[in-house]
Design an enzyme around this catalytic site. Structure first.
Site, PDB file in Angstrom:
ATOM      1  N   GLY A 255      -0.945   2.649   6.707  1.00 21.19           N
ATOM      2  CA  GLY A 255      -1.208   2.012   7.997  1.00 21.19           C
ATOM      3  C   GLY A 255      -0.529   0.668   8.155  1.00 21.19           C
ATOM      4  CE  LYS A 256       3.403  -0.126   3.509  1.00 18.91           C
ATOM      5  NZ  LYS A 256       3.089   1.224   3.030  1.00 18.91           N
TER       6      LYS A 256
ATOM      7  N   GLY B 210       0.840  -1.178   0.000  1.00 20.02           N
ATOM      8  CA  GLY B 210       0.000   0.000   0.000  1.00 20.02           C
ATOM      9  C   GLY B 210       0.879   1.233   0.000  1.00 20.02           C
TER      10      GLY B 210
ATOM     11  CD  GLU C 179       9.269   0.180   3.944  1.00 20.67           C
ATOM     12  OE1 GLU C 179      10.321   0.569   3.400  1.00 20.67           O
ATOM     13  OE2 GLU C 179       8.296   0.905   4.150  1.00 20.67           O
TER      14      GLU C 179
END
Lengths: 278, 304, 429
Positions: free
Chosen positions: A46-47, A41, A191
């Site tokens: 909001g990840k 996203g 990430e």
């Protein structure tokens, strides 16, 4: 339990609000063991907040996160303090802005990750102080486990270097190795490919597949690098402004009009689509 | 009842002094995130200088109280600000990127240095001065107990309120205040935007020292005795006040000061003067257990 | 951090003079109210007196001192610049000489009382150094390893000292009986203080511990029935040599001197006390060195480095901090017991904030977490003021200045290199 067989982790109607801002809105999601689930996203979707809710750093406003642990049964993660999420529920995470112990060596970082097992074996340091055999065995086992992951992640040569001096990509690998030393059932990577060069990123792909296929670990991935996401994910969930806008296999996501709209609404998506095309 | 109101007035006065010193702690903490351990001694230096200035003015025959007070305040503030600047320059600036504890130790060193310097140059004896503003308002009598408000007490309370207003204005409305708040958030970025961070930090130290100077003058006039060792306890209490009120918050510092001052005067009057210091700390521990950021401090959200 | 200067810029003499003039101007402003003017007592009234020549001397010293300092710094930088050019890559080399220096010091400390057997003062000072070494090691666990800022460490020292003083004077306990009890009691105090406060942010913890130290002291001063108040507790039993007291021969049993057939000498006790604290200190060192390699020791350091990461790895951060606090407190308690036994008299005077500050300074000056650094710093901080006794008026002034200078010179402490506690064999360090 009704859903005992279904999912490793069951997120139900999760909502997180900060004052007036709704960072996650009514999110439901199932994560399977031995599979790679990616959360993608745009920035600010909001990840990371989602990860923070899963791992006990934030208390969600409403909703539940249930871990179906093979040994401890169903555990509600949102009710647990963050250290128990890792210790009891075996859900371990890495951080977007790498959080290593910079003055400690790579090896020490990996040993610290095995703190709970070692502390128990050392009988709160007593057996350790006396140098009892039971502790020595546990200590050796910890070293072996650390060495195993060091070797697997090609970190063995730098095992005795302080992590603060390492390059960015290497630090990412150390953080993953450290998380693996906790023996997680579900590992949440925030990430992991950021700042990696193409070769490192390919190695990351191999590692993620290895973890799921060989060790049957559940992997959750927040990632912007679509080369990683599309190649390895079994399942993808797309967030935008805290809402789940799509969910499915990589093929389904790539062809989903909602997703394309959400991404093309932003300028920065151009290079991601180029990468996909390439 | 009379006793109660009298203690309220005394507590308010004492609390104002703590609040003034606490403002310096809170400002410096806000901008560099460190406890200025030498701040209590800056206050002591100010008190000692004010003895010299007041004595000098008396010798020169300047007896008009408002004039003498103004001159004393200005002169002491100016000299003390130079001390504040020097403390920052010597003990803090070289250590700005050092590990967190290094500046703390250099500040403790600075505190020891200042105390002994004053002891050497000004002598270890207690310095008494004549009451500059004798007289009091007798407010009312209750059960044979006359409640009074001395001119000095009134002055201290008024000066504190006025200064709080001025400083709130400086921090929230002026360009310096904006620069200061920017430095609090991110020094590197502020520097990149063309703000002189060194100068802003220096100015903050000087302002903090000037506030301590006012407190020093007030205490000298209020108690009439000063010595080289008053800095430690006053600094400790003021720092407690700053933390109690929520460090980084200007109204919090004054509120904390008032609470500590009141607690002390009531505790001494109704319970026992020996344990008044303990009471302040015990309250602090209690408050921090339930409100870890102090009374008016912004709660810190841990960024993960 | 914020000054972006070109390194190659050569400074002209005019600039240096200008800089020194600025320093001199500041010196004038600082000096006028403190040196130029001072108040003197003239028959019950204060009078202002002047000392202009002194001020002049001060300003001149600052001016030339600044010039000399800048010159020295320039030379140093020049040297370093050329060194950097010739050797671009600096490899961190292990320092074996440090280890040998450690063994040398250990050997020296073992023979010291024999070498100086006729000099009681030296042995006494060395004993004081060792007390501070032990306190430094104890606080090092809390501050250096676990990264918790404790400004009230002296409270635990006081708990140990008063435990021994009270248990021996009231109940006739001896040194060895009291030692574990006092240690446990100090640890308990550590847990009682730590449990509600350890979740606080670093600097808040500092003020709370500072307050705790003051609370203990104020209670000791005012609770006269319990602690003897400001007068303290006297005639505390001195430790004996396995039951043999150090006193002149008497009828009621053997003494140390009579048992070993020696002439009674008061030095015997001094030397015994020295060895006693040496043994305690060495045991402490072994204990901590061992703990550092255990999971709990690694966890302390991990918590210092990154608490959030520790939580994410399943560590109970509060428990880790509590254990550091308790063990640090226990070691402080041990040192306190020894202190009371050595002095034979204790009072709240010995447990003031400046003691906490000195112990903290030892840890930070030595280099956070470094055991050997603590030894060096403790020796420095005890011996420097002792050397300064001849000009005792300036002693503390110079002490304060030295603290600032050492910190500015070496912000990481004298020994800032950290030795890993776990090493993978066969891989280069």
């Amino acid at each position: 339990m009704s859903n005992q067989q279904s999912h490793l982790l069951e997120v139900k109607n999760l909502t997180m609000r900060f004052g007036g801002l709704t960072a996650i809105n009514d999110l439901s999601l199932g994560i399977e063991g031995g599979k790679i689930t990616s959360i993608i996203g745009p920035n600010g979707a909001g990840k990371t907040t989602f990860f923070n809710c899963l791992t006990g750093f934030y208390k969600p406003t409403t909703g539940s996160v249930q871990m179906n642990h093979p040994e401890h049964g169903a555990l509600l993660l949102e009710k647990m303090p963050s250290h128990l999420v890792a210790r009891k529920a075996s859900v371990v995470r890495t951080f977007q802005n790498i959080r290593l112990f910079p003055n400690m060596t790579v090896l020490e970082n990996l040993i610290v990750a095995q703190h709970n097992a070692l502390q128990k074996a050392s009988h709160f340091s007593l057996a350790g102080l006396l140098g009892l055999a039971s502790y020595r065995q546990a200590s050796e086992a910890a070293m072996e486990k650390a060495e195993m992951w060091l070797t697997r992640l090609k970190l063995r040569d730098i095992a005795n270097m302080p992590t603060g001096n390492l390059s960015y990509g290497t630090q990412r690998r150390v953080e993953i190795a450290r998380a693996l030393c906790v023996d997680p059932l579900l590992i949440c990577l925030d990430e992991p490919a950021a700042g990696l060069n193409p070769r490192e990123s390919a190695e990351l792909n191999d590692l993620l597949l290895y973890l799921t296929r060989e060790h049957h670990k559940g992997v959750m991935l927040i990632e912007h690098d679509m080369n990683v996401v599309m190649k390895v994910s079994d399942h993808i969930c797309v967030l935008n402004f805290g809402n789940k806008i799509a969910e499915g296999t990589p093929e389904q996501i790539q062809n989903n009009p909602e997703v394309i709209k959400a991404y093309l609404g932003e300028e920065e998506i151009e290079d991601t689509t180029e990468e996909e095309a390439a | 009842m009379g006793q109660f109101i009298q203690q309220l007035i005394n507590g308010l006065t004492l609390g104002s002094v703590y609040g003034l010193i606490a403002l310096g702690y809170t400002m410096v903490y806000g901008i560099i995130g460190m406890i200025n351990f030498a701040h209590g001694d800056i206050y002591m230096v100010a008190a000692i200088i004010s003895v010299t200035v007041i004595t000098l003015l008396a010798a020169l025959g300047i007896s008009a109280v408002p004039l003498a007070l103004m001159v004393t305040l200005l002169v002491v503030m100016a000299f003390t600000a130079v001390y504040g600047w020097s403390v920052e320059r010597v003990a803090y600036r070289p250590l700005r990127t050092a590990p967190r504890l290094a500046p703390l130790i250099s500040a403790i060193g600075m505190s020891i240095f200042l105390q002994n310097m004053v002891q050497l140059t000004q002598g270890a004896r207690v310095k008494p001065i004549a009451d500059m503003m004798p007289g009091q308002f007798n407010l009312f009598t209750f059960d044979g107990f006359t409640v009074f408000l001395s001119y000095t007490q009134l002055m201290i309370i008024v000066v504190t309120v006025v200064l709080l207003a001025i400083f709130t204005y400086i921090i929230t409305r002026t360009s310096f205040g904006r620069q200061q708040r920017a430095c609090e958030q991110d020094q590197t970025m502020t520097a990149l935007l063309g703000v002189n961070v060194d100068r802003t930090i220096s100015l903050t130290f000087m302002l903090g020292a000037a506030l301590a100077a006012i407190a020093g003058v007030m205490v000298t006039i209020y108690y009439g005795v000063v010595d080289f060792a008053i800095g430690f306890v006053a600094g400790l209490k003021a720092f407690t006040a700053a933390v109690l009120g929520g460090i980084g918050s200007l109204p919090g510092a004054v509120l904390g000061g008032l609470i500590i001052g009141m607690l002390e005067s009531f505790w001494s009057a109704y319970y026992s003067p020996e344990y008044k210091d303990v009471a302040g700390f015990a309250l602090l521990i209690l408050v921090l257990m339930f409100r870890p950021s102090g009374l008016l401090g912004r709660p810190e959200v841990e960024k993960v | 951090m914020t000054t972006f200067q070109a390194r190659t810029h050569t400074v002209t003499l005019t600039e240096r003079l200008k800089d020194a003039t600025n320093v001199a101007l500041i010196a004038i402003l600082l000096g006028i109210p403190m040196i130029g003017l001072h108040t003197v007592d003239a028959g019950g009234k204060l009078m202002v007196a002047t000392r202009w020549p002194w001020l002049l001397a001060f300003v001149a010293t600052m001016f030339f001192g600044r010039l000399a300092l800048q010159f020295a710094i320039d030379q140093f930088k020049l040297k370093r610049l050329t060194r950097q050019r010739t050797r671009t890559l600096e490899v961190a080399t292990p320092r074996p000489w440090l280890k040998w220096l450690g063994y040398g010091l250990l050997g020296f400390s073992l023979v010291l009382p024999i070498a100086f057997s006729d000099n009681r003062y030296v042995v006494d000072t060395a004993t004081t150094v060792l007390i501070y070494v032990m306190l430094g090691w104890g606080l090092n666990v809390v501050v250096g390893l676990a990264g918790l800022l404790d400004l009230g460490y002296v409270a635990f020292y006081a708990v140990g000292a008063y435990s021994y003083a009270l248990l021996s004077t009231q109940f006739g306990w001896n040194f060895w009986e009291t030692l574990p009890v006092a240690g446990a009691l100090a640890a308990l105090f550590g847990i009682l203080l730590g449990w509600p406060t350890l979740r606080l942010r670093g600097d808040y913890l500092a003020i709370v511990t500072l307050g705790f130290g003051e609370i203990i002291r104020v209670i000791l001063i005012n609770w006269t029935e319990f602690s003897g108040g400001p007068n303290g507790i006297g005639s505390i039993e001195r430790p004996s040599f396995f039951g043999l007291p150090f006193k002149p021969d008497s009828d009621d049993g053997a003494t140390f001197a009579s048992f070993f057939g020696l002439e009674y000498a008061s030095e015997h006790r001094v030397i015994f006390l020295y060895y006693l604290i040496l043994v305690l200190a060495l045991l402490t060192n072994l204990f901590i060195a061992r703990l550092r390699k255990l999971p709990v020791g690694l966890a302390w350091e991990a918590v210092r480095e990154d608490e959030v990461a520790c939580k994410a790895l399943g560590m109970n951060v509060t428990n880790v901090k509590l254990s550091a606090f308790a063990i640090g407190a226990m070691l402080g308690g041990f040192a306190g017991v020894f202190f009371a036994a050595r002095q034979g008299f204790i009072s709240p005077e010995s447990f003031v904030f400046s003691e906490s500050a000195t112990i903290l300074a030892i840890v930070v000056l030595g280099g956070m977490g470094s055991q050997f650094g603590v030894v060096i710093a403790a020796s420095l901080l005890v011996i420097l003021p002792e050397l300064g006794r001849d000009f005792s008026e300036y002693r503390m002034l110079l002490f304060g200045a030295a603290m600032i200078l050492i910190m500015v010179w070496k912000p990481g402490g004298l020994i800032s290199r950290r030795e890993p506690s776990k090493v993978l064999a066969g891989v280069e360090k």
